[in-house]
Design an enzyme around this catalytic site. Structure first.
Site, short mmCIF file in Angstrom:
data_model
loop_
_atom_site.label_atom_id
_atom_site.label_comp_id
_atom_site.label_asym_id
_atom_site.label_seq_id
_atom_site.Cartn_x
_atom_site.Cartn_y
_atom_site.Cartn_z
N GLU A 165 -36.61 6.36 13.66
CA GLU A 165 -37.46 6.35 14.85
C GLU A 165 -36.58 6.72 16.03
OE1 GLU A 165 -39.80 2.30 13.32
OE2 GLU A 165 -38.85 2.35 15.29
N ASP A 223 -39.64 -4.31 24.87
CA ASP A 223 -38.30 -4.23 24.30
C ASP A 223 -37.43 -5.39 24.75
OD1 ASP A 223 -38.62 -1.82 22.87
OD2 ASP A 223 -38.48 -0.70 24.73
#
Length: 266
Positions: A52, A63
């Site tokens: 990814e 995140d």
């Protein structure tokens, strides 16, 4: 009528080898653009089936601190959205499969059709869209069909059954099962909610399941590989990338051994 998923062969190969696929993550431009290309190449050479490639974004709400810091460094270094395609090309050339993971805002700014066209041209397989829901993805449905790209949406333990079914119907390639609620990051223990979420998914669909959020070593990779089709590793690989290529190779090799040592659910 429906096109073949670009990732179908990858998961079929892993299944034939009685293992889960290993899926790594790195933001394009970290530690710098050349470094991210070298790191992703090292991941593939050391056992990652799929990488990814993250698009660094200035407001990465989902995140954890490791990936946020890496994205900030990439942005300070001048990384542009288009740089992601150079990294994708390098992964494909090394024999891996590449998907892009991006908040939807940078894709919208770049242009959904243009992004899909450029990703397909670079050899990319699809996009993971953590903050896009199927009901708001009309442009992406059209562009992904035009360019034969996989649509990888997220589900979580908190997803209602209705939301789960809608998301599964919209997804192609694999479904990204977030194994814990909250932000990303390596953890000492992998969430116990993940096996239950996988069982819920399998009640509705045979799409491959990738489980992410928290894996940092081979033992945890083996644990997830016992019930998922793909083991996703992000923060731990980003931390290793900050140490250098040898650290990336060592961790990837350990993780690749982990997904092979598990007693995989058939």
């Amino acid at each position: 009528m429906s096109q073949q998923s670009r990732l179908a062969n990858t998961f079929a190969t892993a299944r034939a080898e009685h293992r889960a696929a290993l899926i790594g993550y790195l933001p394009a431009g970290y530690p710098d653009l050349a470094g991210s290309i070298a790191t992703c190449r090292a991941m593939v050479e050391s056992g990652c089936d799929i990488v990814e490639v993250g698009v660094a974004y200035s407001d990465p709400v989902m995140d954890g601190p490791t990936i946020q810091a890496a994205a900030e460094q990439a942005l300070r270094g001048g990384v542009r959205v288009r740089d992601v395609f150079s990294v994708v090309e390098a992964i494909t050339a090394a024999g891996g499969q590449a998907v892009v993971m991006s908040y939807w805002n940078p894709v919208l700014r770049y242009g959904v059709e243009r992004f899909a066209r450029d990703l397909a041209a670079a050899g990319g397989a699809g996009i993971i869209t953590p903050n896009l829901i199927p009901e708001e993805a009309d442009d992406w449905f059209i562009a992904s069909a035009t360019h034969n790209l996989d649509r990888i949406f997220l589900v979580a333990p908190s997803s209602t059954e209705e939301r789960l079914v809608k998301t599964l119907e919209a997804s192609r390639g694999f479904i990204y099962a977030a194994s814990t609620m909250g932000v990303t990051g390596a953890r000492d223990a992998v969430s116990s909610a993940a096996p239950a979420l996988c069982a819920r998914i399998r009640a509705h669909s045979d799409i491959p399941i990738g489980v992410g959020l928290g894996v940092r070593n081979g033992a945890q990779a083996a644990e997830i590989a016992s019930y998922a089709d793909g083991v996703i590793v992000g923060s731990a690989l980003v931390s290793a990338a900050g140490e250098g290529l040898d650290a990336v190779r060592a961790l990837t090799s350990e993780l690749a051994e982990g997904v092979r040592s598990a007693t995989v659910a058939s």
